[in-house]
Design an enzyme around this catalytic site. Sequence first.
Site, mmCIF file in Angstrom:
data_model
loop_
_atom_site.group_PDB
_atom_site.id
_atom_site.type_symbol
_atom_site.label_atom_id
_atom_site.label_comp_id
_atom_site.label_asym_id
_atom_site.label_seq_id
_atom_site.Cartn_x
_atom_site.Cartn_y
_atom_site.Cartn_z
ATOM 1 N N GLY A 182 -9.095 14.998 -24.038
ATOM 2 C CA GLY A 182 -9.913 15.242 -25.354
ATOM 3 C C GLY A 182 -8.268 15.265 -26.698
ATOM 4 N N ARG A 183 -9.055 14.396 -27.767
ATOM 5 C CA ARG A 183 -8.222 15.013 -28.605
ATOM 6 C C ARG A 183 -8.713 15.707 -29.559
ATOM 7 N N ASP A 231 -12.300 9.544 -36.765
ATOM 8 C CA ASP A 231 -11.781 10.951 -35.719
ATOM 9 C C ASP A 231 -11.810 12.447 -36.783
ATOM 10 N N GLY A 236 0.191 11.932 -47.124
ATOM 11 C CA GLY A 236 -0.635 12.205 -48.396
ATOM 12 C C GLY A 236 -1.180 14.019 -47.947
ATOM 13 N N GLY A 268 -7.774 15.327 -16.553
ATOM 14 C CA GLY A 268 -9.315 15.257 -17.732
ATOM 15 C C GLY A 268 -10.082 13.562 -17.023
ATOM 16 N N ALA A 269 -11.481 13.386 -16.313
ATOM 17 C CA ALA A 269 -12.176 12.223 -15.767
ATOM 18 C C ALA A 269 -12.653 11.918 -17.290
ATOM 19 N N GLY A 270 -12.226 11.351 -18.252
ATOM 20 C CA GLY A 270 -12.840 11.238 -19.370
ATOM 21 C C GLY A 270 -12.958 10.069 -19.507
ATOM 22 N N VAL A 271 -13.000 9.214 -20.770
ATOM 23 C CA VAL A 271 -12.784 7.722 -21.100
ATOM 24 C C VAL A 271 -10.874 7.187 -20.802
ATOM 25 N N HIS A 303 -29.394 -20.167 -19.440
ATOM 26 C CA HIS A 303 -28.347 -19.895 -17.583
ATOM 27 C C HIS A 303 -27.681 -20.782 -17.598
HETATM 28 P P1 FAD Z 1 -5.887 7.167 -36.237
HETATM 29 O O1 FAD Z 1 -6.441 5.891 -35.946
HETATM 30 O O2 FAD Z 1 -6.435 8.406 -35.647
HETATM 31 O O3 FAD Z 1 -5.857 6.952 -37.728
HETATM 32 C C1 FAD Z 1 -5.185 7.932 -38.993
HETATM 33 C C2 FAD Z 1 -3.914 7.879 -39.205
HETATM 34 O O4 FAD Z 1 -3.939 8.914 -40.363
HETATM 35 C C3 FAD Z 1 -2.675 7.974 -38.609
HETATM 36 O O5 FAD Z 1 -2.464 6.759 -39.253
HETATM 37 C C4 FAD Z 1 -1.394 9.072 -39.288
HETATM 38 O O6 FAD Z 1 -0.844 9.069 -38.960
HETATM 39 C C5 FAD Z 1 -2.370 8.079 -40.666
HETATM 40 N N1 FAD Z 1 -2.191 9.703 -40.720
HETATM 41 C C6 FAD Z 1 -3.033 10.746 -40.309
HETATM 42 N N2 FAD Z 1 -2.975 12.607 -41.480
HETATM 43 C C7 FAD Z 1 -1.303 12.051 -42.604
HETATM 44 C C8 FAD Z 1 -0.895 12.296 -43.380
HETATM 45 N N3 FAD Z 1 -1.445 14.175 -44.330
HETATM 46 N N4 FAD Z 1 -0.550 11.384 -44.382
HETATM 47 C C9 FAD Z 1 -0.010 10.129 -44.394
HETATM 48 N N5 FAD Z 1 -1.073 9.529 -42.769
HETATM 49 C C10 FAD Z 1 -1.390 10.627 -42.663
HETATM 50 N N6 FAD Z 1 -11.993 3.905 -28.998
HETATM 51 C C11 FAD Z 1 -12.072 3.031 -29.681
HETATM 52 O O7 FAD Z 1 -13.565 2.997 -29.817
HETATM 53 N N7 FAD Z 1 -12.122 1.869 -28.700
HETATM 54 C C12 FAD Z 1 -11.600 2.502 -27.818
HETATM 55 O O8 FAD Z 1 -11.054 1.944 -26.651
HETATM 56 C C13 FAD Z 1 -10.641 3.197 -27.808
HETATM 57 N N8 FAD Z 1 -9.411 3.260 -27.378
HETATM 58 C C14 FAD Z 1 -8.765 4.080 -26.983
HETATM 59 C C15 FAD Z 1 -7.040 4.426 -26.071
HETATM 60 C C16 FAD Z 1 -6.657 5.446 -25.983
HETATM 61 C C17 FAD Z 1 -5.284 5.405 -25.236
HETATM 62 C C18 FAD Z 1 -6.458 6.497 -27.182
HETATM 63 C C19 FAD Z 1 -5.677 7.307 -28.108
HETATM 64 C C20 FAD Z 1 -7.756 6.048 -28.347
HETATM 65 C C21 FAD Z 1 -8.607 4.818 -28.297
HETATM 66 N N9 FAD Z 1 -9.873 5.169 -28.789
HETATM 67 C C22 FAD Z 1 -10.899 4.336 -28.633
HETATM 68 C C23 FAD Z 1 -10.091 6.066 -30.389
HETATM 69 C C24 FAD Z 1 -9.837 5.458 -31.161
HETATM 70 O O9 FAD Z 1 -7.966 5.263 -31.107
HETATM 71 C C25 FAD Z 1 -10.360 6.330 -32.425
HETATM 72 O O10 FAD Z 1 -10.996 6.287 -32.655
HETATM 73 C C26 FAD Z 1 -9.644 5.803 -33.445
HETATM 74 O O11 FAD Z 1 -8.284 5.033 -33.325
HETATM 75 C C27 FAD Z 1 -9.783 6.961 -35.012
HETATM 76 O O12 FAD Z 1 -9.134 6.019 -35.664
HETATM 77 P P2 FAD Z 1 -9.193 7.410 -37.466
HETATM 78 O O13 FAD Z 1 -8.780 6.293 -38.371
HETATM 79 O O14 FAD Z 1 -10.464 8.165 -37.497
HETATM 80 O O15 FAD Z 1 -7.719 8.086 -37.175
HETATM 81 P P1 NAD Z 2 -12.869 12.903 -23.153
HETATM 82 O O1 NAD Z 2 -13.654 14.076 -24.336
HETATM 83 O O2 NAD Z 2 -13.379 11.269 -23.563
HETATM 84 O O3 NAD Z 2 -12.598 13.396 -22.288
HETATM 85 C C1 NAD Z 2 -12.095 14.340 -22.098
HETATM 86 C C2 NAD Z 2 -12.133 14.607 -20.012
HETATM 87 O O4 NAD Z 2 -11.134 15.977 -19.613
HETATM 88 C C3 NAD Z 2 -13.347 15.740 -20.256
HETATM 89 O O5 NAD Z 2 -14.111 14.789 -18.272
HETATM 90 C C4 NAD Z 2 -13.371 16.770 -19.798
HETATM 91 O O6 NAD Z 2 -14.162 17.902 -18.792
HETATM 92 C C5 NAD Z 2 -11.654 17.505 -19.260
HETATM 93 N N1 NAD Z 2 -10.847 18.292 -19.356
HETATM 94 C C6 NAD Z 2 -10.906 18.835 -20.386
HETATM 95 N N2 NAD Z 2 -9.948 20.375 -20.094
HETATM 96 C C7 NAD Z 2 -9.839 20.097 -19.046
HETATM 97 C C8 NAD Z 2 -8.738 21.064 -17.975
HETATM 98 N N3 NAD Z 2 -8.472 22.430 -18.364
HETATM 99 N N4 NAD Z 2 -8.785 20.414 -16.894
HETATM 100 C C9 NAD Z 2 -8.879 19.776 -16.290
HETATM 101 N N5 NAD Z 2 -10.151 18.875 -16.908
HETATM 102 C C10 NAD Z 2 -10.785 18.966 -18.397
HETATM 103 O O7 NAD Z 2 -10.978 12.613 -23.802
HETATM 104 P P2 NAD Z 2 -10.121 11.709 -23.787
HETATM 105 O O8 NAD Z 2 -10.231 10.689 -22.732
HETATM 106 O O9 NAD Z 2 -9.022 12.356 -23.031
HETATM 107 O O10 NAD Z 2 -10.363 10.920 -25.120
HETATM 108 C C11 NAD Z 2 -10.891 11.205 -26.255
HETATM 109 C C12 NAD Z 2 -11.084 10.684 -27.427
HETATM 110 O O11 NAD Z 2 -10.339 8.990 -27.672
HETATM 111 C C13 NAD Z 2 -12.711 10.667 -27.047
HETATM 112 O O12 NAD Z 2 -13.352 10.892 -27.329
HETATM 113 C C14 NAD Z 2 -12.720 9.132 -26.574
HETATM 114 O O13 NAD Z 2 -13.576 8.774 -27.269
HETATM 115 C C15 NAD Z 2 -11.578 8.528 -27.142
HETATM 116 N N6 NAD Z 2 -11.302 7.455 -26.351
HETATM 117 C C16 NAD Z 2 -11.930 5.908 -26.342
HETATM 118 C C17 NAD Z 2 -12.013 4.958 -25.770
HETATM 119 C C18 NAD Z 2 -13.429 4.041 -25.674
HETATM 120 O O14 NAD Z 2 -13.760 3.896 -26.335
HETATM 121 N N7 NAD Z 2 -12.912 3.171 -24.707
HETATM 122 C C19 NAD Z 2 -10.910 4.699 -25.051
HETATM 123 C C20 NAD Z 2 -9.732 6.039 -25.186
HETATM 124 C C21 NAD Z 2 -10.194 6.820 -25.879
#
Ligand code: FAD
Ligand code: NAD
Length: 482
Positions: A282-283, A323, A122, A188-191, A455
Amino acid sequence: MAKEYDVVVIGSGPAGYVAAIRCAQLGFKTACIEKWLDKDDKTVYGGTCLNVGCIPSKALLDTSHKFAEAQHGLESQGIKVGKVSIDVPAMIERKAKVVTQLTGGIKGLFTANKVDGMAGTGKVTGKNQVTLTTHDGKEEQLQARNIIIACGSVPIEIPPTPIDQETIVDSTGALEFQEVPKRLGVIGAGVIGLELGSVWSRLGSEVTVLEALDDFLPMVDRQIAKESAKIFSKQGLDIKLGARVTGSKAGTQAKKPVVKVQYSDADGEQEATFDKLIVAVGRKPYTSNVLDSSVGVELDERGFIKVNEYCETSVPGIFAAGDAVRGPMLAHKGMEEGVMVAERLAGKKTQVNYDLIPSVIYTHPEVAWVGKTEEQLKEAGTDYNVGTFPFVANGRALAANDAEGMIKLLADAKTDRILGCHIVGPSAADLLQQMVIAMEFSASAEDIGLTMFAHPTLSEGVHEAALAANGHAIHIGNRKKR
Ligand code: FAD
Ligand code: NAD
């Protein structure tokens, strides 16, 4: 003739599918466009979260936790299981089944709610127009009174470690390994780094995490971050802080592909060899081609669609959520934004409380937090009380052999209102949710202290932390006054 809709949603991730369903429930004629195709080229709804994010990562976290427990956690309880082994392809296949069940569920919800699910890409091509390009290249115009853009995000790549999805993978590739890598590098020591690093570490990988920053989990309350770091390194994650990756080189060892990663840290130039490398830095918003520039919707310098607190873009009638817009990239944040937009279109006054977005890292134990950290309160000059409670003093945690970590509650020193809650420990996410509800209702620490908790439960720890904030925990909670 263009098909006409009250609302066209672009993207069916948590923000998009929830917005579409709520719009339809409120009586709007709604379409939701999705471009995602599965391995068999079938359209799948659910976005990142269901296909390659929240759900598959949790499936692997749960399986690997059970494996680790069977390997190390049962003997002390008198359970003898003999040698435990992991069938990685079977684990990955189960994960895929969970994903299919849930993405199929969204399709069912669309049908039940009369949302028109549409396959293809879209693009907003006019104030009230969305162009749908189907997978076979045909264009169709949709006329929309309102448009909700929920196009989500994609992983960030960095030049020193280009993704090949074989040896150097992003989070999606890290959900598909067919065997346990002996040496796993994570950038990356993020989530994601901590969750997926934990999965493979539990299954036997030697995991090295390279984090550019000098602080571990800077967004987390320092005391909880420190406690978490201790627990993770005890579990075997080798987290190297202040490690800046400068390059990588593909090679082979014993006829298998490896990657050599160069990085610099406080001790100078370093090199490490890994069998697999996960890049989790990161994303970024996936907004490059979803909007025709003539429409006038503004993006910021990082590509996020600019919106106000109600997810309205700079063009009336066009909204964006999830996102693709400011704020934490979390599924539940996107879902609530989707609901808000739908309900406001129906004339309701729905809002999202951006101050109370819970965050969780689903390691074991989990790390979960909401509201202000102690550091933020200090910086703002707020007087506060701190109540802490260690899980080792909780009967149920000890009974379950799961007593690492602590609960920390911050309350305003004058009003006693709860300002933040930070937990590392068993079921931290579910315990935290009690505090999210309490804080939504502006509860005081005393309110929680006066509430009866069953409890023996882990949630008694929350009760004790609240009592501790006012200096009278019954068990061993601690109070600190600022
Ligand atoms: P998305 O889920 O990215 O969905 C966007 C959709 O839009 C996609 O399906 C894409 O194909 C579609 N799209 C994009 N452009 C177009 C277009 N032009 N036309 C048609 N379709 C299109 N968050 C949590 O809260 N808890 C977690 O435990 C968690 N774990 C995660 C683990 C991993 C490994 C990753 C990568 C992310 C995780 N997240 C988690 C983050 C979470 O997945 C995102 O925050 C969430 O999916 C965002 O939702 P959204 O609807 O904004 O986008
Ligand atoms: P993040 O932002 O959590 O962590 C990225 C980490 O990579 C940071 O600590 C940053 O300092 C580090 N970093 C960045 N550039 C670097 C480099 N060049 N070299 C070494 N370290 C570097 O991002 P993520 O773990 O990729 O997750 C992406 C998003 O997805 C997050 O925003 C998170 O909210 C979402 N997510 C959420 C969950 C959950 O809710 N449990 C799980 C997975 C992902």
